[in-house]
Write a protein that holds these residues in place. Structure first.
Motif, PDB file in Angstrom:
ATOM      1  N   SER A  55      80.131  70.143  93.953  1.00  0.00           N
ATOM      2  CA  SER A  55      79.318  70.290  92.848  1.00  0.00           C
ATOM      3  C   SER A  55      78.240  69.314  92.686  1.00  0.00           C
ATOM      4  O   SER A  55      78.167  68.184  93.433  1.00  0.00           O
ATOM      5  N   THR A  57      76.161  68.793  90.476  1.00  0.00           N
ATOM      6  CA  THR A  57      75.861  68.152  88.962  1.00  0.00           C
ATOM      7  C   THR A  57      74.973  67.210  88.840  1.00  0.00           C
ATOM      8  O   THR A  57      74.045  67.091  88.081  1.00  0.00           O
ATOM      9  N   PHE A  58      75.508  66.042  89.383  1.00  0.00           N
ATOM     10  CA  PHE A  58      74.707  64.758  89.183  1.00  0.00           C
ATOM     11  C   PHE A  58      73.413  64.746  90.224  1.00  0.00           C
ATOM     12  O   PHE A  58      72.350  64.326  89.896  1.00  0.00           O
ATOM     13  N   ILE A  59      73.305  65.362  91.394  1.00  0.00           N
ATOM     14  CA  ILE A  59      72.303  65.420  92.297  1.00  0.00           C
ATOM     15  C   ILE A  59      71.274  66.367  91.944  1.00  0.00           C
ATOM     16  O   ILE A  59      70.199  66.563  92.445  1.00  0.00           O
ATOM     17  N   LEU A  60      71.646  67.462  91.407  1.00  0.00           N
ATOM     18  CA  LEU A  60      70.929  68.728  90.968  1.00  0.00           C
ATOM     19  C   LEU A  60      70.917  69.793  92.154  1.00  0.00           C
ATOM     20  O   LEU A  60      70.840  70.674  91.712  1.00  0.00           O
ATOM     21  N   HIS A  61      70.914  69.286  93.252  1.00  0.00           N
ATOM     22  CA  HIS A  61      70.445  70.260  94.255  1.00  0.00           C
ATOM     23  C   HIS A  61      70.932  69.804  95.540  1.00  0.00           C
ATOM     24  O   HIS A  61      70.826  68.692  95.759  1.00  0.00           O
ATOM     25  N   ARG A  62      71.711  70.664  96.303  1.00  0.00           N
ATOM     26  CA  ARG A  62      72.259  70.196  97.710  1.00  0.00           C
ATOM     27  C   ARG A  62      71.545  71.614  98.471  1.00  0.00           C
ATOM     28  O   ARG A  62      71.876  72.761  98.111  1.00  0.00           O
ATOM     29  N   GLU A  63      71.197  71.190  99.682  1.00  0.00           N
ATOM     30  CA  GLU A  63      70.896  72.139 100.504  1.00  0.00           C
ATOM     31  C   GLU A  63      71.614  72.216 101.916  1.00  0.00           C
ATOM     32  O   GLU A  63      72.085  71.405 102.238  1.00  0.00           O
ATOM     33  N   ASP A  71      72.362  73.271  90.346  1.00  0.00           N
ATOM     34  CA  ASP A  71      73.158  72.915  89.047  1.00  0.00           C
ATOM     35  C   ASP A  71      72.052  72.337  87.893  1.00  0.00           C
ATOM     36  O   ASP A  71      71.456  71.458  87.808  1.00  0.00           O
ATOM     37  N   TRP A  73      73.293  71.831  84.848  1.00  0.00           N
ATOM     38  CA  TRP A  73      73.878  71.211  83.831  1.00  0.00           C
ATOM     39  C   TRP A  73      73.346  70.023  83.129  1.00  0.00           C
ATOM     40  O   TRP A  73      73.266  69.923  81.914  1.00  0.00           O
ATOM     41  N   ARG A  74      72.566  69.295  83.923  1.00  0.00           N
ATOM     42  CA  ARG A  74      71.862  67.969  83.479  1.00  0.00           C
ATOM     43  C   ARG A  74      70.214  68.199  83.467  1.00  0.00           C
ATOM     44  O   ARG A  74      69.668  67.192  83.096  1.00  0.00           O
ATOM     45  N   VAL A  75      69.995  69.448  83.680  1.00  0.00           N
ATOM     46  CA  VAL A  75      68.231  69.582  83.561  1.00  0.00           C
ATOM     47  C   VAL A  75      67.954  69.718  82.319  1.00  0.00           C
ATOM     48  O   VAL A  75      68.621  70.582  81.462  1.00  0.00           O
ATOM     49  N   GLU A  80      61.820  70.955  86.034  1.00  0.00           N
ATOM     50  CA  GLU A  80      62.460  70.326  86.891  1.00  0.00           C
ATOM     51  C   GLU A  80      62.817  70.914  88.156  1.00  0.00           C
ATOM     52  O   GLU A  80      63.116  70.583  89.127  1.00  0.00           O
ATOM     53  N   LEU A  84      61.882  71.428  92.243  1.00  0.00           N
ATOM     54  CA  LEU A  84      62.972  71.173  93.474  1.00  0.00           C
ATOM     55  C   LEU A  84      62.315  72.225  94.648  1.00  0.00           C
ATOM     56  O   LEU A  84      62.826  72.007  95.826  1.00  0.00           O
ATOM     57  N   TRP A 100      75.263  77.298  85.745  1.00  0.00           N
ATOM     58  CA  TRP A 100      74.713  77.230  84.527  1.00  0.00           C
ATOM     59  C   TRP A 100      73.141  77.897  84.303  1.00  0.00           C
ATOM     60  O   TRP A 100      72.251  77.116  83.473  1.00  0.00           O
TER      61      TRP A 100
ATOM     62  N   CYS B  10      68.131  59.367  92.865  1.00  0.00           N
ATOM     63  CA  CYS B  10      68.545  60.332  92.120  1.00  0.00           C
ATOM     64  C   CYS B  10      67.656  60.229  90.761  1.00  0.00           C
ATOM     65  O   CYS B  10      66.406  60.401  90.868  1.00  0.00           O
ATOM     66  N   LEU B  77      68.897  63.250  96.059  1.00  0.00           N
ATOM     67  CA  LEU B  77      67.921  64.495  95.863  1.00  0.00           C
ATOM     68  C   LEU B  77      66.637  64.288  96.760  1.00  0.00           C
ATOM     69  O   LEU B  77      66.054  63.343  96.557  1.00  0.00           O
ATOM     70  N   ILE B  79      63.650  65.762  96.773  1.00  0.00           N
ATOM     71  CA  ILE B  79      62.342  65.323  96.207  1.00  0.00           C
ATOM     72  C   ILE B  79      62.403  64.145  95.732  1.00  0.00           C
ATOM     73  O   ILE B  79      61.132  63.539  95.566  1.00  0.00           O
ATOM     74  N   ASP B 150      85.418  68.742  95.438  1.00  0.00           N
ATOM     75  CA  ASP B 150      84.454  69.195  94.336  1.00  0.00           C
ATOM     76  C   ASP B 150      83.696  68.325  93.547  1.00  0.00           C
ATOM     77  O   ASP B 150      82.559  68.228  93.861  1.00  0.00           O
TER      78      ASP B 150
END
Lengths: 140, 345
Positions: A55, A57-63, A71, A73-75, A80, A84, A100, B10, B77, B79, B150
């Motif tokens: 997930s 969620t915290f990192i926002l983006h995984r490639e 994700d 959820w926190r944006v 933002e 990315l 989300w 982050c 992250l 960026i 997960d």
């Protein structure tokens, strides 16, 4: 499409059906635990990605190779997500999966001239190992 | 060697100056903003707007001249990492100082380090974005033992808090309510039950079970129900964490070869437990970890206050050890590594 129920062990079939629409962006919606990340894992597997998809969620983006997993959820602001590198991801023909996505329904829908967007709505089913899914391709 | 360390992996924009394991300064933007150092008017700058904050935190951290620059190159992250890297690279070139790239997880592993820690050790890193168990043969030699499949623990607590309608920050609010609740009131399924041979964490099943439980309520939850639900969620979430930790310890201290860990470390044992990451700030979790370490006869080391969440001091400390080993980075080739594993070079 009309909504349908699927079991946990049918997720591979669902992933293939969605990929068959050749999406550039998959916009996932649905409550906590509905299976957004689980579906993303199944899609990644179909794409041949070996890494464990977790997930973002915290990192926002995984490639991953050819796949970007975002994700919202926190944006707090769609800018933002733009920062990315969303447009670059689409231009580079990556598949972008946004969890989300309903949070930014309008802004994501506005991308439809540049990308094939498939909206996927997930929800709980009757039984524990079941989920309800509805998806549609709203591109031009 | 005095090191200016920069961390932007982050949300937080951080800078610090360290000398070995000594912390000369430790600046974290959000903590500064909370202390209203701006004469009562806190500039509201968005989360992750690192470009706008980095010069300020660096200037604040530079209480002395430095001999080297360190920066978190990953994981994180992409960026966000790039902002810190660009700044560090620029300063290294401008001041003609060596550059050290550091792994964020290694920072957390070493965040509670003291001279008393005995190696090999086992490190538990738990935050919003990471949940990992790492075997530490010695400083600089790591092997990931278990990770989440997960959701991270911090994320799980945050989402549970949202399901109970609690405010921000979710984890801290959940802890407060849990302290007033009965952890046995709502039994929840223990993750990875029956899969003891797999060393891994998983929180998505627990999240689903909690959703079903809280969603099933017809009327609004009473205050005591919220407390009991919070306590029950925490109880199971922590139980899973401790169980995997205990199983990992058993593998490393068992005389029998482990297919997961491999022959090379059999019988090497674990002497102490290192804990790091924002979730470790939870008092109840620390109590449970301490109980486990007492049970297995290991020492346990927690970070000092201010070192649990993301910070640059831990990066500086890790950098100090890297410098001792001669592990410097070429400023011309330094790049962000968003998926950098702590057991990768």
């Amino acid at each position: 499409m009309a909504s349908c129920i699927f079991k946990r062990n049918e997720i591979k079939k669902i992933a293939r059906e969605i990929l068959a629409l050749h999406p550039n962006v998959i916009a996932l919606t649905g409550p906590l635990g509905a299976g957004k990340t689980t579906l993303t894992k199944a899609i990644a597997k179909e794409l041949g990605i070996k890494d464990i998809v977790v997930s973002p969620t915290f990192i926002l983006h995984r490639e991953y190779p050819g796949l970007d997993h975002i994700d919202a959820w926190r944006v707090e602001d769609f800018s933002e997500i733009e920062r990315l590198g969303l447009i670059e991801m689409i231009k580079n023909k990556h598949l972008v999966i946004i969890e989300w996505a309903d949070k930014f329904r309008k802004q994501i829908s506005n991308l439809k001239s540049q990308a094939t967007i498939v909206w996927v709505k997930l929800n709980y089913g009757e039984k524990e190992n079941e989920r309800r899914i509805e998806y549609e391709d709203i591109s031009n | 060697m005095k090191i200016l360390a920069i961390e932007t992996s982050c949300d937080e924009t951080c800078a610090a100056v360290t000398e070995g394991t000594k912390i000369l300064s430790n600046v974290v933007w959000s903590q500064v903003a909370l202390h209203k150092e701006f004469g009562g008017v806190v500039p509201s700058i968005a989360k992750r707007a690192h470009e706008e904050k980095i010069d300020w935190v660096i200037n604040k951290a530079l209480v002395t001249d430095v001999d080297a620059i360190a920066v978190t190159a990953g994981p994180g992250l992409a960026i966000a990492l790039e902002v810190g890297i660009k700044k560090a690279k620029g300063l290294a070139q401008e001041w003609d100082k060596p550059l050290i790239s550091v792994n964020h997880i290694e920072g957390h592993v070493l965040s509670g380090l003291t001279p008393e820690v005995r190696f090999p050790a086992l490190a538990l890193v738990v935050s919003g974005g990471h949940t990992e168990l790492i075997w530490v043969e010695k400083i600089g030699r790591y092997k990931i033992v278990a990770r989440t499949m997960d959701d991270a623990l911090g994320e799980a607590l945050d989402k549970a808090a949202r399901m109970l309608g609690l405010g921000y920050p979710g984890g801290a609010e959940l802890e407060k309510k849990a302290a007033l609740g009965n952890p046995k009131k709502y039994p929840l399924p223990l993750p990875m039950a029956g899969k003891e041979k797999n060393l891994a964490f998983s929180y998505s099943g627990l999240k689903t079970a909690f959703y079903r439980l809280t969603n099933a309520q017809r009327s609004e939850l009473s205050s005591q129900e919220v407390n009991d639900l919070a306590a029950s969620f925490q109880e199971t979430a922590f139980k899973h964490l401790l169980r995997e930790t205990k199983n990992s310890i058993a593998f490393y201290t068992s005389p029998h070869p482990s297919p997961i860990i491999g022959e090379g470390v059999r019988g090497r044992g674990i002497h102490d437990l290192l804990v790091g990451g924002g979730v470790a700030a939870n008092t109840k979790l620390r109590e449970e970890i301490k109980r486990l370490s007492d049970e297995v006869g290991m020492g346990v080391y927690f970070p000092a206050k201010g070192m649990y969440g993301d910070n640059a001091a831990m990066i500086g400390i890790a950098a100090g050890f890297r410098a001792e080993r001669g592990e410097f980075t070429d400023p011309d080739t330094i790049d962000r590594r968003p998926r950098w594993r702590v057991d990768e070079n």
